[in-house]
Scaffold this motif. Sequence first.
Motif, short mmCIF file in Angstrom:
data_model
loop_
_atom_site.label_atom_id
_atom_site.label_comp_id
_atom_site.label_asym_id
_atom_site.label_seq_id
_atom_site.Cartn_x
_atom_site.Cartn_y
_atom_site.Cartn_z
N SER A 267 2.15 -12.45 7.56
CA SER A 267 3.03 -12.60 6.80
C SER A 267 3.58 -11.52 5.77
O SER A 267 4.44 -11.95 4.56
CB SER A 267 2.84 -14.05 6.19
N THR A 268 2.96 -10.33 5.78
CA THR A 268 3.56 -9.23 4.79
C THR A 268 4.21 -8.29 5.36
O THR A 268 3.89 -7.61 6.56
CB THR A 268 2.05 -8.89 4.12
N LEU A 269 5.29 -7.94 4.84
CA LEU A 269 6.24 -6.89 5.07
C LEU A 269 5.66 -5.71 4.14
O LEU A 269 5.71 -5.88 2.86
CB LEU A 269 7.69 -7.15 4.79
N ILE A 270 5.20 -4.49 4.55
CA ILE A 270 5.01 -3.43 3.53
C ILE A 270 5.88 -2.23 3.68
O ILE A 270 6.50 -2.14 4.82
CB ILE A 270 3.61 -2.57 4.33
N VAL A 271 6.39 -2.12 2.43
CA VAL A 271 7.48 -1.00 2.37
C VAL A 271 6.91 0.39 1.62
O VAL A 271 6.29 0.36 0.55
CB VAL A 271 8.75 -1.72 1.44
N GLY A 272 7.39 1.21 2.03
CA GLY A 272 7.29 2.79 1.58
C GLY A 272 8.33 2.99 0.65
O GLY A 272 9.39 3.72 1.15
N ALA A 273 8.17 2.54 -0.68
CA ALA A 273 9.33 2.94 -1.54
C ALA A 273 9.45 4.23 -2.05
O ALA A 273 8.43 4.87 -1.95
CB ALA A 273 9.13 1.82 -2.49
N ASP A 274 10.28 4.70 -2.95
CA ASP A 274 10.28 5.81 -3.59
C ASP A 274 9.34 5.91 -4.52
O ASP A 274 8.96 7.32 -5.10
CB ASP A 274 11.70 6.08 -4.12
N ASP A 275 8.94 4.89 -5.21
CA ASP A 275 7.97 5.23 -6.43
C ASP A 275 6.66 4.36 -6.09
O ASP A 275 5.66 4.48 -7.00
CB ASP A 275 8.40 4.57 -7.87
N ALA A 276 6.39 3.39 -5.06
CA ALA A 276 5.04 3.07 -4.78
C ALA A 276 5.27 2.46 -3.24
O ALA A 276 6.07 2.42 -2.68
CB ALA A 276 5.04 1.66 -5.70
N LEU A 277 4.23 2.22 -2.68
CA LEU A 277 3.86 1.47 -1.61
C LEU A 277 3.72 -0.22 -2.07
O LEU A 277 3.02 -0.71 -2.87
CB LEU A 277 2.33 1.73 -0.82
N ARG A 278 4.57 -1.14 -1.30
CA ARG A 278 4.79 -2.36 -1.79
C ARG A 278 4.62 -3.27 -0.79
O ARG A 278 4.46 -2.94 0.46
CB ARG A 278 6.16 -2.54 -2.46
N GLY A 279 4.03 -4.47 -0.88
CA GLY A 279 3.90 -5.35 -0.12
C GLY A 279 4.64 -6.69 -0.64
O GLY A 279 4.79 -7.26 -1.85
N TYR A 280 5.43 -7.45 0.44
CA TYR A 280 6.18 -8.48 0.18
C TYR A 280 6.04 -9.80 1.10
O TYR A 280 5.60 -9.52 2.28
CB TYR A 280 7.57 -8.11 0.26
N GLU A 281 6.26 -11.04 0.82
CA GLU A 281 6.05 -12.04 1.64
C GLU A 281 7.26 -12.03 2.65
O GLU A 281 8.43 -11.96 2.11
CB GLU A 281 6.21 -13.37 0.70
N LEU A 282 7.09 -12.14 3.75
CA LEU A 282 8.48 -12.22 4.63
C LEU A 282 9.07 -13.51 4.33
O LEU A 282 10.27 -13.44 4.46
CB LEU A 282 7.78 -12.24 6.03
N GLY A 283 8.59 -14.33 3.93
CA GLY A 283 9.27 -15.64 3.77
C GLY A 283 9.38 -15.92 2.22
O GLY A 283 9.02 -15.03 1.48
N HIS A 284 9.49 -17.11 1.88
CA HIS A 284 9.53 -17.40 0.50
C HIS A 284 10.25 -16.81 -0.48
O HIS A 284 9.81 -16.37 -1.58
CB HIS A 284 8.01 -17.43 -0.31
N GLY A 285 11.59 -16.31 -0.13
CA GLY A 285 12.44 -15.37 -0.78
C GLY A 285 12.00 -14.03 -0.87
O GLY A 285 12.53 -13.16 -1.75
N GLY A 286 11.12 -13.53 -0.22
CA GLY A 286 10.83 -12.10 -0.37
C GLY A 286 10.21 -11.82 -1.66
O GLY A 286 10.11 -10.51 -2.20
#
Length: 813
Positions: A659-678
């Motif tokens: 249930s985790t979306l992992i994003v390679g951002a410009d300043d960090a590696l981030r994890g978000y909830e796919l649901g629950h408003g992200g």
Amino acid sequence: MERLRLDDPERVGPYRIIGRLDPEYAHTPVPTRRYIARDVSGNRTVVVTLPRNEAADDREHWVRFAAEAENARRIRQAYPFPWIWAIDEVAGEAGAEPPWYAAPYLPALPLPTALELYGAPLPEETVRALGAALAETLAALHAEGQTHAGVAPGAVLVAGDGPRLTGFGDVRAAAVDGTPRRGLPGLAADFLPPEQLTGGRPRPLGDVYALGAVLTYAATGRTVPEAGLLPAGLRSIVTACLAADPADRPQARDVVTSLVRGGRQPVAVPSVAAPVPTSFDATADRAASLLGPGWLPGRLIAAIAEQSAEVLAAETDVTENEAATAAVARAGVHPATETDRPATALTGPPVLTSPDRQAAHSPHTVRTGAAGAQEALTTPGDAGVSATRSSLHAAFTSLNSSRRALLLGAAAGAAGVAIGGGAVWGATAPDPDPPTEAERLAAAHRTRHRLKGAPPQPRWRHDLTGPASYFPPYIWRQRVAVVSGRTTVAGLDMRTGKQLWNQDAVRPTGTAVAVGEDLLLVPGLPLTVLDARTGKVAWQAKRYGKGGKSPFEQLLAMEQNTVWFAAGGEDGTQRVTVAYDIRRREEIWRSPLPPDFIDGRLTDDALVVTSGTSPGKAMKKTGGEALRSIVLNRRNGVEHDTVTYDGAEKGQPVAAQGSTLIVGADDALRGYELGHGGAAKWSVRRPVATRRRVIPPFGPPTVHDGTVYAADAWYMVHAVAAATGDIRWQREHGFRMPGMLPPPNVVVSPSGRTIVMAGIYEIDAFDTSDGALRWRFADLNGSAGAPLRRRVALTDEMAVVLSGRTVYALPTD
């Protein structure tokens, strides 16, 4: 040429050593031993390079030494870089004898020897021409994704027509990345950039620092002088090269421009019709404008001519003796015994003691050797061979005369050295040779054992035809490597690299993937399924082809026999997400898709489609627009949610785990909830030194067994727990790339033991347990323009690397 010492070798491979290239006690160290030598035929003169005596028991250094030499040989053969030494023979692996490599001999002086013979720092115009030629070579190397990692005074040879840069990879061979290099034999700290002293990986801007140190030495005779000691015309550019922060140093091509513009000779403008040897064609050969007659002081021209004469004299000495011995052997004449042989006779290669070696190259020795050989031929012996001996004597006299004529001509040709070394070079230049004895021996004694720090030996290589591919290879059942280009798909045998089949009935838009038992789905126009064994078309879905009702655009996800992809709508405007059953060859459902949503990930019960860029294209910001996703029911296409992820931007790479979306951002590696408003779950930043002003972006993350692996643009690799963001390890293996190039991709082996980082410049393999570097592999990827990002597919034993139009198979362990 320097005299030999007691501990110097008499032979290296097929070559007999004549003398040393470097003095015994040099003011600036050289990380190798270099000898002038010639082959037993007497027709080929070379400079042979070996590891230092201090590395006699360091087998790991031997392997790195041979690997760097082989890389230099391949690079020089692929591209005729200006002013770089042409290695043409490399021998040695982890055997009982140290490795070595050979390059054709060119009359030239090591830069420290040139300063010693000149008796003062070199003139400003000489230093300017020298620096322009070296910078031009470095710029050409850097344009092809290579780092020299060995620029130092001892690596620079001064010849009549310009310098030659040697020592490729000396820093990498001396110690593996991550190991401090201060105090290592042959490496002077004054010529190493600060980042390399502490163990950092050599990068192009480190070459620029080393170049500045070399020019400082040539212009002042000192390694670390005050700025005021540098000539005014060189002060600004040399000082800039020596900046402590790599970001403050100029690029090598900028150094060329600065030095050429300040020179007294006009800049030669390359012809429009001239061939393009490298991607550095915009500035190629500009240094030649400063290397005309008079660029080198006359005292050094005379020293180069003297060296050439000494080398030819030494060649004549040994060749006469060996030629006589060989002629006797061919005639069936038995050598005289020790009791009846004259003291001056030489019937085989001489074994020289230390006094012998000191005198071996004097004119007296040359005469004695010739006379001794002739006397051996006329020594009384068995009856019936006198006529044969007479004919041999005549043949030998002819050989002796031609050799002496060559020697006299070369010694008198100092003017040729001043103009460009052509006269003397022609006397020793080799003809094209068949495979050498050393190459044959190396081929017969190959080993798969690789020591720590050594790059792997490719199991095979295959060169593709047509345009270079942007898509990673796919490995089908560890038997076929499937490579999708822009106009064709090819299947290569995983054991041999031989092409098994080729299919041009599809225009691929992505990597092929396995479906069913023996089939491959090729994303493209039209959607095509191939037989994995033969490459024949099993079927095509014309509806999703060019001109069809819903042209295929982008593969989003697949699982077993179902694929989800983006396609054009039937009305020509509305894009759709399509779920398609491969086995039944029918569409399951379709759902509207906004124009900028093209990147998909599967979770347990949903298809998450995010806004992003097509695979293979460089990441770029889109005006700060936030990353969004549409969550669709994977079974019927019903939209569950639209989520906006604060802190992440559209176009940034993503991966999903549970249930985790992992994003390679410009300043960090981030994890978000796919649901629950992200909602944001965790964030991992790169440890940034205070002196660095730019935070590097993260590259595409990949997930294996609950761990996220990603690399940033400074080549730090991060291993993070996908669910919690806990850092498992972070390892830096490089420094910021010039111009902040896109971060490299990472791939994990099926077993999860190996991670491979694939970038524009090289391939790196790490242990997933702690991030320790296993090996690095660099090649020229064959691009005539900007270098292409390498693409990788892994099995547990093999990495299949697509590098431009070349495919390699590298063992992972």
